[in-house]
Design an enzyme around this catalytic site. Structure first.
Site, PDB file in Angstrom:
ATOM      1  N   CYS A 164      48.936  26.260  15.667  1.00  0.00           N
ATOM      2  CA  CYS A 164      48.595  25.243  14.678  1.00  0.00           C
ATOM      3  C   CYS A 164      48.111  25.940  13.407  1.00  0.00           C
ATOM      4  O   CYS A 164      47.424  26.948  13.470  1.00  0.00           O
ATOM      5  CB  CYS A 164      47.513  24.269  15.126  1.00  0.00           C
ATOM      6  SG  CYS A 164      48.002  23.289  16.538  1.00  0.00           S
ATOM      7  N   ARG A 173      52.958  29.397  12.914  1.00  0.00           N
ATOM      8  CA  ARG A 173      51.860  29.146  13.863  1.00  0.00           C
ATOM      9  C   ARG A 173      52.121  27.955  14.767  1.00  0.00           C
ATOM     10  O   ARG A 173      51.384  27.715  15.724  1.00  0.00           O
ATOM     11  CB  ARG A 173      50.557  28.887  13.101  1.00  0.00           C
ATOM     12  CG  ARG A 173      50.120  30.016  12.236  1.00  0.00           C
ATOM     13  CD  ARG A 173      48.849  29.660  11.524  1.00  0.00           C
ATOM     14  NE  ARG A 173      47.757  29.573  12.456  1.00  0.00           N
ATOM     15  CZ  ARG A 173      47.010  30.595  12.842  1.00  0.00           C
ATOM     16  NH1 ARG A 173      47.266  31.783  12.355  1.00  0.00           N
ATOM     17  NH2 ARG A 173      46.038  30.445  13.690  1.00  0.00           N
ATOM     18  N   TRP A 212      51.329  22.810  17.040  1.00  0.00           N
ATOM     19  CA  TRP A 212      51.910  23.367  18.264  1.00  0.00           C
ATOM     20  C   TRP A 212      51.242  22.575  19.379  1.00  0.00           C
ATOM     21  O   TRP A 212      50.062  22.763  19.656  1.00  0.00           O
ATOM     22  CB  TRP A 212      51.601  24.857  18.369  1.00  0.00           C
ATOM     23  CG  TRP A 212      52.303  25.545  19.480  1.00  0.00           C
ATOM     24  CD1 TRP A 212      53.544  26.118  19.443  1.00  0.00           C
ATOM     25  CD2 TRP A 212      51.811  25.784  20.809  1.00  0.00           C
ATOM     26  NE1 TRP A 212      53.857  26.676  20.654  1.00  0.00           N
ATOM     27  CE2 TRP A 212      52.818  26.478  21.516  1.00  0.00           C
ATOM     28  CE3 TRP A 212      50.637  25.459  21.488  1.00  0.00           C
ATOM     29  CZ2 TRP A 212      52.670  26.863  22.849  1.00  0.00           C
ATOM     30  CZ3 TRP A 212      50.492  25.836  22.808  1.00  0.00           C
ATOM     31  CH2 TRP A 212      51.509  26.537  23.469  1.00  0.00           C
ATOM     32  N   GLY A 244      43.186  24.446  17.786  1.00  0.00           N
ATOM     33  CA  GLY A 244      42.447  24.857  18.979  1.00  0.00           C
ATOM     34  C   GLY A 244      42.671  23.866  20.093  1.00  0.00           C
ATOM     35  O   GLY A 244      43.685  23.152  20.121  1.00  0.00           O
ATOM     36  N   GLU A 258      59.627  45.401  27.066  1.00  0.00           N
ATOM     37  CA  GLU A 258      59.643  44.796  25.731  1.00  0.00           C
ATOM     38  C   GLU A 258      61.066  44.339  25.366  1.00  0.00           C
ATOM     39  O   GLU A 258      61.246  43.262  24.780  1.00  0.00           O
ATOM     40  CB  GLU A 258      59.101  45.798  24.696  1.00  0.00           C
ATOM     41  CG  GLU A 258      59.312  45.438  23.230  1.00  0.00           C
ATOM     42  CD  GLU A 258      58.738  44.086  22.813  1.00  0.00           C
ATOM     43  OE1 GLU A 258      57.980  43.473  23.573  1.00  0.00           O
ATOM     44  OE2 GLU A 258      59.104  43.630  21.709  1.00  0.00           O
ATOM     45  N   LYS A 294      62.049  40.557  24.376  1.00  0.00           N
ATOM     46  CA  LYS A 294      62.693  40.252  23.091  1.00  0.00           C
ATOM     47  C   LYS A 294      63.922  39.377  23.301  1.00  0.00           C
ATOM     48  O   LYS A 294      64.119  38.394  22.607  1.00  0.00           O
ATOM     49  CB  LYS A 294      63.073  41.574  22.416  1.00  0.00           C
ATOM     50  CG  LYS A 294      63.001  41.661  20.960  1.00  0.00           C
ATOM     51  CD  LYS A 294      61.671  41.408  20.274  1.00  0.00           C
ATOM     52  CE  LYS A 294      60.508  40.989  21.059  1.00  0.00           C
ATOM     53  NZ  LYS A 294      59.232  40.847  20.673  1.00  0.00           N
ATOM     54  N   GLU A 307      62.968  35.747  24.684  1.00  0.00           N
ATOM     55  CA  GLU A 307      62.262  34.882  23.731  1.00  0.00           C
ATOM     56  C   GLU A 307      63.206  34.051  22.864  1.00  0.00           C
ATOM     57  O   GLU A 307      62.912  32.912  22.551  1.00  0.00           O
ATOM     58  CB  GLU A 307      61.441  35.744  22.756  1.00  0.00           C
ATOM     59  CG  GLU A 307      60.044  36.031  23.177  1.00  0.00           C
ATOM     60  CD  GLU A 307      59.279  36.792  22.102  1.00  0.00           C
ATOM     61  OE1 GLU A 307      59.666  37.931  21.785  1.00  0.00           O
ATOM     62  OE2 GLU A 307      58.289  36.256  21.585  1.00  0.00           O
ATOM     63  N   HIS A 314      63.752  49.299  45.634  1.00  0.00           N
ATOM     64  CA  HIS A 314      62.689  48.657  46.419  1.00  0.00           C
ATOM     65  C   HIS A 314      62.796  47.133  46.409  1.00  0.00           C
ATOM     66  O   HIS A 314      61.869  46.447  46.808  1.00  0.00           O
ATOM     67  CB  HIS A 314      61.308  49.094  45.912  1.00  0.00           C
ATOM     68  CG  HIS A 314      61.089  50.568  46.033  1.00  0.00           C
ATOM     69  ND1 HIS A 314      60.933  51.202  47.239  1.00  0.00           N
ATOM     70  CD2 HIS A 314      61.069  51.550  45.081  1.00  0.00           C
ATOM     71  CE1 HIS A 314      60.797  52.507  47.035  1.00  0.00           C
ATOM     72  NE2 HIS A 314      60.884  52.737  45.736  1.00  0.00           N
ATOM     73  N   LYS A 364      53.680  31.978  16.825  1.00  0.00           N
ATOM     74  CA  LYS A 364      53.465  33.386  16.469  1.00  0.00           C
ATOM     75  C   LYS A 364      52.057  33.839  16.852  1.00  0.00           C
ATOM     76  O   LYS A 364      51.852  34.967  17.267  1.00  0.00           O
ATOM     77  CB  LYS A 364      53.676  33.529  14.961  1.00  0.00           C
ATOM     78  CG  LYS A 364      53.526  34.933  14.429  1.00  0.00           C
ATOM     79  CD  LYS A 364      54.797  35.707  14.611  1.00  0.00           C
ATOM     80  CE  LYS A 364      54.699  37.134  14.133  1.00  0.00           C
ATOM     81  NZ  LYS A 364      55.650  37.988  14.864  1.00  0.00           N
TER      82      LYS A 364
HETATM   83  C1  AGP Z   1      56.054  38.793  20.540  1.00  0.00           C
HETATM   84  O1  AGP Z   1      57.425  38.792  20.353  1.00  0.00           O
HETATM   85  C2  AGP Z   1      55.521  37.594  21.110  1.00  0.00           C
HETATM   86  N1  AGP Z   1      55.809  36.465  20.313  1.00  0.00           N
HETATM   87  C3  AGP Z   1      54.140  37.620  21.731  1.00  0.00           C
HETATM   88  O2  AGP Z   1      54.304  38.202  22.991  1.00  0.00           O
HETATM   89  C4  AGP Z   1      52.982  38.345  21.000  1.00  0.00           C
HETATM   90  O3  AGP Z   1      53.236  39.713  20.966  1.00  0.00           O
HETATM   91  C5  AGP Z   1      51.658  38.065  21.715  1.00  0.00           C
HETATM   92  O4  AGP Z   1      51.404  36.688  21.708  1.00  0.00           O
HETATM   93  C6  AGP Z   1      50.488  38.800  21.130  1.00  0.00           C
HETATM   94  O5  AGP Z   1      50.260  38.452  19.803  1.00  0.00           O
HETATM   95  P1  AGP Z   1      49.412  39.357  18.838  1.00  0.00           P
HETATM   96  O6  AGP Z   1      50.142  40.636  18.642  1.00  0.00           O
HETATM   97  O7  AGP Z   1      49.308  38.551  17.581  1.00  0.00           O
HETATM   98  O8  AGP Z   1      48.088  39.592  19.492  1.00  0.00           O
END
Ligand code: AGP
Length: 595
Positions: free
Chosen positions: A2, A27, A72, A99, A467, A471, A474, A490, A590
């Site tokens: 938000c 956000r 959000w 929040g 990672e 990526k 997402e 395993h 974000k």
């Molecule tokens: C990254 O691609 C993600 N959107 C997410 O995992 C992000 O890295 C995570 O929420 C942490 O955010 P920050 O780096 O702002 O702490």
């Protein structure tokens, strides 16, 4: 999550708020709304979807004061009625919130018993009703806000437009709030980036600060200490006039390509500048590196570099899983927090607890003036510039490269690290040529038919596998899992079917036995019909085990930083072909400021 934006001043608030919300859209982008005040009357506009103009928005009269919000969803679905601002029954004030009211249920039950009527399903409307109740009992709006705010549990930040006094009030707790001071007026927002074109002068609010904005004046009062505070004005290092995509169709691609510069910006630190942190690491018993999501994987990379290059006892911990470490962490340990936004609730929570335990805190953050950097004893910045795409790309490589610089500096090789990092960024252009993009696009044409994909990495590339998978999932919404290659036999191998895409990361700077492990893992999945894709040292492209191969620059132990880039590009081109919303993927925000 938000975004809050507010303005009072001599310019037209409507446009400023609209533009501010566009910059805050990262956000949260379920729905949005604006409230402006004209001749003591509040006019509101709300909509679902992205922030964009329409005839109804244009109908709002031009005003000099107003607030806005990008949502959000937490409580209540994505509906116009749940979008903020939420106006009072008497239409004398309206509220936006960032929040989550954790005691929402019990508060709402009490209010319902007292015959309060709710129009939305949000926790924000509970705040509106609490305030109305206090106002009805004879308190001023300001006092009613304070009393009501103290009843809220959880991290909540609110902004209120007061029609009777022509004022904006805001109270911060947990979720960020920054005031911008400009010649034309006062800005209020969840981040300073959203009003960056208008001012570099900011006041960062602390928890429980209540700011009262009237015309071009502000006053701050802390509702916990009951004390007035002199605003502490800071000047930002950078000002961003325009935050645009340049020649690119999406911020994501722009930010991926920018890595040729941002890795260097993050690692420009001199030995002198790093010295306080290097000494703190040397003094500490153990270094814990905290982060969530992509930042958590960067924490893994930093830990790997600190252990293997500098022999430091370093442990990465997912910030939301820190509790099991609490019994063993002491004040002699150093905490390094990694975060793009500097506002991630999962990371802030352990920092608050560990700070109380007496641990020193270092942070590596991209955004300025944020909660995490303000909590830190050693404050460092990624300096990667605004990262707008929800999926983090340039900040991940900046964080990892900084970890490399830190480790090399501890090992007495600061100059070598700078030289190698420059060499790395120079050689990255091989990944951004038209022929490299064509190859990736063709490969994505095949990948898009698969619902499941796997990525195998080892050693320095273990976290790159995780990672890389995050990526791709997402933005493409495909099921992609990253594994430490050792896991394959395993259990993971049970998932391999004919045609299942499996990526193997294979650098040339690993010890032979490590690459042998990757080769044998790929042979095993190939034998079961997998479609295999190699990423790494060109020398392995000739091996018959790979159906596709993406060569990456190999610069000592820096190839892991180069190896993540093909995954970012696969994520981009695959999602483009699937027609997904690249910069704003579904369900994500974000900045994850709620628990
Ligand atoms: C990254 O691609 C993600 N959107 C997410 O995992 C992000 O890295 C995570 O929420 C942490 O955010 P920050 O780096 O702002 O702490």
């Amino acid at each position: 999550m938000c975004g809050i934006f507010g303005y009072t001043g001599s310019n037209v608030a409507n446009n400023l708020i609209f533009d501010g919300l566009k910059r805050l859209e990262y956000r949260g982008y379920d729905s949005w709304g604006i409230a402006i005040l004209k001749e003591n009357k509040i006019h509101q506009y709300k909509n679902i979807g992205l922030v964009k103009k329409d005839k109804d928005l244009e109908k709002l009269p031009d005003a000099k004061i107003g607030i806005g919000h990008t949502r959000w969803a937490t409580h209540g679905g994505v509906k116009k009625v749940n979008a903020h601002p939420h106006i009072s029954t008497e239409k004398d004030f309206t509220i936006v919130q960032n929040g989550m009211v954790e005691n929402f249920d019990s508060l709402k039950k009490q209010l319902l018993k007292q015959k309060a009527i709710f129009k939305s399903e949000t926790d924000t409307e509970v705040i509106v009703k609490l305030v109305e109740k206090e106002v009805r009992s004879g308190k001023s709006l300001k006092q009613s806000l304070i009393t009501s705010f103290k009843k809220l549990e959880g991290r909540n930040t609110i902004a209120i437009l007061d029609s009777k006094q022509n004022k904006i009030y805001a109270i911060k707790n947990g979720s960020p709030l920054v005031v911008g001071l400009s010649k034309d007026g006062i800005y209020l927002a969840s981040d300073s980036l959203s009003f960056s074109p208008y001012t570099k002068k900011i006041v960062v609010l602390d928890d429980y600060d209540m700011v009262e904005i009237e015309g071009k004046n502000i006053s701050i009062f802390n509702i916990k200490t009951n004390r007035k505070k002199k605003p502490e004005i800071k000047t930002l290092k950078y000002q961003y006039e325009e935050i645009d995509k340049g020649k690119y169709d999406h911020f994501m691609l722009k930010e991926i390509v920018e890595q040729q510069k941002t890795i260097n910006y993050a690692t420009e630190y001199t030995l002198e500048e790093l010295k306080p942190l290097l000494e703190a690491i040397r003094r500490s018993k153990k270094a814990y590196i905290l982060g969530a999501g992509t930042a958590g994987f960067a924490a893994g990379q930093i830990g790997y570099f600190l252990r293997t290059i500098a022999g430091i006892d370093a442990q990465d911990v997912k910030s939301y899983e820190f509790r099991s470490y609490l019994p063993i962490i002491t004040s002699k340990d150093l905490i390094i927090a990694v975060s793009q936004s500097g506002e991630t609730a999962d990371t802030i929570e352990p920092l608050e607890i560990l700070k109380k335990k007496g641990c020193k805190i270092a942070s590596f953050v991209n955004m300025f003036g944020t909660t995490i950097s303000r909590m830190s004893d050693y404050e460092y910045y990624t300096n990667a510039g605004p990262e707008i795409c929800v999926a983090s790309t340039k900040v991940f490589t900046a964080q990892s490269a900084w970890g490399y610089l830190l480790a090399m500096s501890l090992a007495g090789k600061h100059t070598t690290a700078h030289r190698r990092l420059k060499l790395l960024t120079k050689s990255l252009n091989s990944l951004f040529t038209p022929s490299s993009f064509d190859y990736l696009k063709r490969m994505c044409g095949v990948l898009k038919k698969s619902e499941h994909m796997f990525i195998l990495g080892k050693g320095e590339n273990s976290f790159i596998a995780l990672e890389g998978a995050l990526k791709i999932k997402e933005i493409s919404y495909k099921h992609v899992e990253g594994f430490f290659a050792g896991e394959l036999k395993h259990g993971v191998i049970a998932l391999i079917e004919k045609g299942t895409p499996v990526f193997g990361i294979i650098p040339d700077d690993h010890k032979d036995n490590e690459n042998k492990d990757i080769i044998s893992a790929i042979e095993q999945v190939k034998a079961r019909g997998a479609l295999t894709i190699g990423i790494g040292s060109e020398q392995y492209s000739k091996l018959k085990i790979f159906d596709y191969f993406i060569p990456t620059p190999q610069i000592n132990s820096l190839s892991s930083i180069a190896n993540v880039i093909p995954f970012q590009l696969v994520s981009y081109f695959l999602s483009l072909q699937l027609g997904n919303n690249i910069d704003k993927p579904r369900n994500l925000a974000k900045s994850v400021t709620v628990k």
